[in-house]
Scaffold this motif. Structure first.
Motif, PDB file in Angstrom:
ATOM      1  N   PHE A  14       0.726  -1.088  -0.184  1.00  0.00           N
ATOM      2  CA  PHE A  14      -0.203  -0.001  -0.270  1.00  0.00           C
ATOM      3  C   PHE A  14       0.634   0.835  -0.208  1.00  0.00           C
ATOM      4  O   PHE A  14       0.584   2.573  -0.604  1.00  0.00           O
ATOM      5  N   ARG A  15       1.676   1.004   0.924  1.00  0.00           N
ATOM      6  CA  ARG A  15       2.685   2.503   0.699  1.00  0.00           C
ATOM      7  C   ARG A  15       3.527   2.933  -0.162  1.00  0.00           C
ATOM      8  O   ARG A  15       3.438   3.466  -0.515  1.00  0.00           O
ATOM      9  N   ASP A  16       4.559   1.200  -0.743  1.00  0.00           N
ATOM     10  CA  ASP A  16       5.241   1.099  -2.055  1.00  0.00           C
ATOM     11  C   ASP A  16       3.964   1.625  -3.317  1.00  0.00           C
ATOM     12  O   ASP A  16       4.668   2.796  -3.963  1.00  0.00           O
ATOM     13  N   LEU A 118       6.634  -3.247  -9.079  1.00  0.00           N
ATOM     14  CA  LEU A 118       6.360  -2.224  -7.707  1.00  0.00           C
ATOM     15  C   LEU A 118       6.384  -4.245  -7.330  1.00  0.00           C
ATOM     16  O   LEU A 118       7.280  -4.738  -6.195  1.00  0.00           O
ATOM     17  N   SER A 119       5.638  -5.543  -7.692  1.00  0.00           N
ATOM     18  CA  SER A 119       6.320  -6.709  -6.883  1.00  0.00           C
ATOM     19  C   SER A 119       6.976  -7.377  -7.411  1.00  0.00           C
ATOM     20  O   SER A 119       7.803  -8.435  -6.184  1.00  0.00           O
ATOM     21  N   ASN A 132       1.022 -16.266   0.407  1.00  0.00           N
ATOM     22  CA  ASN A 132       0.428 -15.453   1.330  1.00  0.00           C
ATOM     23  C   ASN A 132       0.502 -14.213   1.626  1.00  0.00           C
ATOM     24  O   ASN A 132       0.197 -12.837   1.575  1.00  0.00           O
ATOM     25  N   GLN A 133       2.084 -13.957   1.948  1.00  0.00           N
ATOM     26  CA  GLN A 133       2.508 -12.226   2.373  1.00  0.00           C
ATOM     27  C   GLN A 133       2.665 -11.504   0.382  1.00  0.00           C
ATOM     28  O   GLN A 133       3.022 -10.432   0.560  1.00  0.00           O
ATOM     29  N   ARG A 134       3.110 -13.038  -0.188  1.00  0.00           N
ATOM     30  CA  ARG A 134       3.498 -11.527  -1.888  1.00  0.00           C
ATOM     31  C   ARG A 134       1.930 -12.104  -2.586  1.00  0.00           C
ATOM     32  O   ARG A 134       2.223 -10.428  -3.332  1.00  0.00           O
ATOM     33  N   LEU A 135       1.082 -12.477  -2.496  1.00  0.00           N
ATOM     34  CA  LEU A 135      -0.959 -12.197  -2.775  1.00  0.00           C
ATOM     35  C   LEU A 135      -0.130 -10.681  -2.053  1.00  0.00           C
ATOM     36  O   LEU A 135      -1.904  -9.756  -2.497  1.00  0.00           O
ATOM     37  N   ALA A 136      -0.547 -10.642  -0.135  1.00  0.00           N
ATOM     38  CA  ALA A 136      -1.110  -9.170  -0.040  1.00  0.00           C
ATOM     39  C   ALA A 136      -0.250  -8.315  -0.372  1.00  0.00           C
ATOM     40  O   ALA A 136      -1.177  -7.046  -0.421  1.00  0.00           O
ATOM     41  N   TYR A 137       0.943  -8.080  -0.348  1.00  0.00           N
ATOM     42  CA  TYR A 137       1.842  -7.493  -1.516  1.00  0.00           C
ATOM     43  C   TYR A 137       1.180  -6.946  -2.739  1.00  0.00           C
ATOM     44  O   TYR A 137       0.821  -5.744  -2.619  1.00  0.00           O
ATOM     45  N   LEU A 144      -4.554   2.015  -2.616  1.00  0.00           N
ATOM     46  CA  LEU A 144      -4.946   3.210  -3.015  1.00  0.00           C
ATOM     47  C   LEU A 144      -5.176   3.656  -5.275  1.00  0.00           C
ATOM     48  O   LEU A 144      -6.191   3.967  -5.170  1.00  0.00           O
ATOM     49  N   VAL A 145      -4.066   3.256  -5.906  1.00  0.00           N
ATOM     50  CA  VAL A 145      -4.003   3.366  -7.209  1.00  0.00           C
ATOM     51  C   VAL A 145      -5.814   2.668  -7.685  1.00  0.00           C
ATOM     52  O   VAL A 145      -6.208   3.678  -8.404  1.00  0.00           O
TER      53      VAL A 145
END
Length: 249
Positions: A14-16, A118-119, A132-137, A144-145
Motif C-alpha cells: 500500500f505504501r509503495d 513494484l511486485s 500469502n505475503q506475496r499476494l498481500a503485497y 490506493l491506485v
C-alpha cells in the motif's frame, strides 16, 4: 522493517503504491474528460474503466472509436497494447502461481503496470515472503491506485470540457510509462526491445488507425527475444521464490 505477517506485507505494498496516485489520478481524470468529449455518459465511462481497468488500452480504444476505425481494428489494437500484461503474468507465475484459482483471477484483474513493477522488484530483490505475503503485497500495491483511478474517471466524466487544456493532462500518459519503464530496463535485452520499438514507432506512426503501435510493439518483442538469446544477461537477478512457511495475519 521486516515483513512478518500478511497484513504487514499488504501495508508495505500500500505504501509503495501510494505515490502512483499522482499518476493514476490525472490519468483517470483525463480518460473521463476524453470519454465525455467522445460522447460517453458518466455511467458508460465509469463502466469502461471498471470493466477494463487498463488505461493505455482504454485510451487506444477511445481514440480509434473517435476515428471511426473498424471494430476489429479497435479490438486488435487494444489487445496489442495489453499484450505486455501477458508477459507480466508469466513473470509473476513463479511467485503467485500456486494461489487458488479465485485469488489468481483477482490478481489477473489487478495486474497493471505499477502493481507488476513494484511486485516483481519486491519478489526478486526483497526479503523472502510466503505465498500469502506475496499476494498481500501485490494487492496492497493497488490499495490506493485502483480506487483513485475509478474516482478520477467519474470526476473527469462529470467535468467534461470544463477542464482547461492548459493543465496538460495528456502528458500524464507518456510520463507514467517513462517512470515505470526506466527502472525496469535491467538487462541488455530490455534495452534492445525498448529502443527497437522506439525506432520502428516513428516511421510506423504514418500507418492508419494507429496500427504503428502494433507494428512497433511486435518489432520490440522480437528484437528483445533475439537479444535474450544472443546477449549476456548482465545485471539480471533470477531469484527463486522463497519456500517460507505460510504466515497468517
Amino acid at each position: 522493517m521486516a515483513i512478518t505477517t500478511t497484513s504487514a506485507a499488504f501495508w508495505k505494498g500500500f505504501r509503495d503504491g501510494a505515490p502512483f496516485i499522482l499518476v493514476s489520478g490525472p490519468f483517470g481524470l483525463l480518460f473521463g474528460v476524453l470519454a465525455s468529449e467522445a460522447g460517453l455518459d458518466v455511467l458508460t465511462a465509469t463502466s469502461f474503466s471498471m470493466a477494463v481497468f487498463a488505461g493505455s488500452a482504454q485510451f487506444t480504444a477511445l481514440q480509434l472509436m473517435q476515428e471511426q476505425a473498424p471494430t476489429v481494428v479497435i479490438l486488435i489494437s487494444a489487445l496489442a497494447v495489453n499484450l505486455r500484461v501477458a508477459m507480466y503474468s508469466a513473470s509473476l507465475t513463479p511467485y503467485l502461481g500456486e494461489a487458488p484459482l479465485w485469488k489468481r483471477a483477482f490478481a489477473a484483474y489487478f495486474t497493471v503496470d505499477q502493481s507488476y513493477a513494484l511486485s516483481i522488484v519486491q519478489f526478486e530483490t526483497g526479503e523472502p515472503l510466503s505465498l500469502n505475503q506475496r499476494l498481500a503485497y501485490f494487492f496492497g500495491t493497488n490499495g490506493l491506485v485502483a480506487p483513485v483511478w475509478m474516482s478520477a474517471t467519474v470526476m473527469g466524466a462529470l467535468l467534461g470540457n470544463q477542464v482547461p487544456e492548459s493543465w496538460g493532462l495528456d502528458f500524464v500518459l507518456p510520463l507514467a510509462f517513462l517512470a515505470m519503464i526506466g527502472p525496469m530496463m535491467r538487462t541488455p535485452a530490455h534495452v534492445v526491445a525498448c529502443f527497437t520499438a522506439i525506432a520502428v514507432s516513428l516511421p510506423a506512426s504514418m500507418l492508419p488507425y494507429n496500427l504503428g503501435l502494433i507494428v512497433a510493439g511486435l518489432a520490440g518483442m522480437m528484437a528483445g527475444a533475439q537479444a535474450e538469446l544472443h546477449l549476456p544477461p548482465s545485471g539480471r537477478k533470477d531469484v527463486t521464490p522463497a519456500q517460507a512457511q505460510e504466515t497468517q495475519a
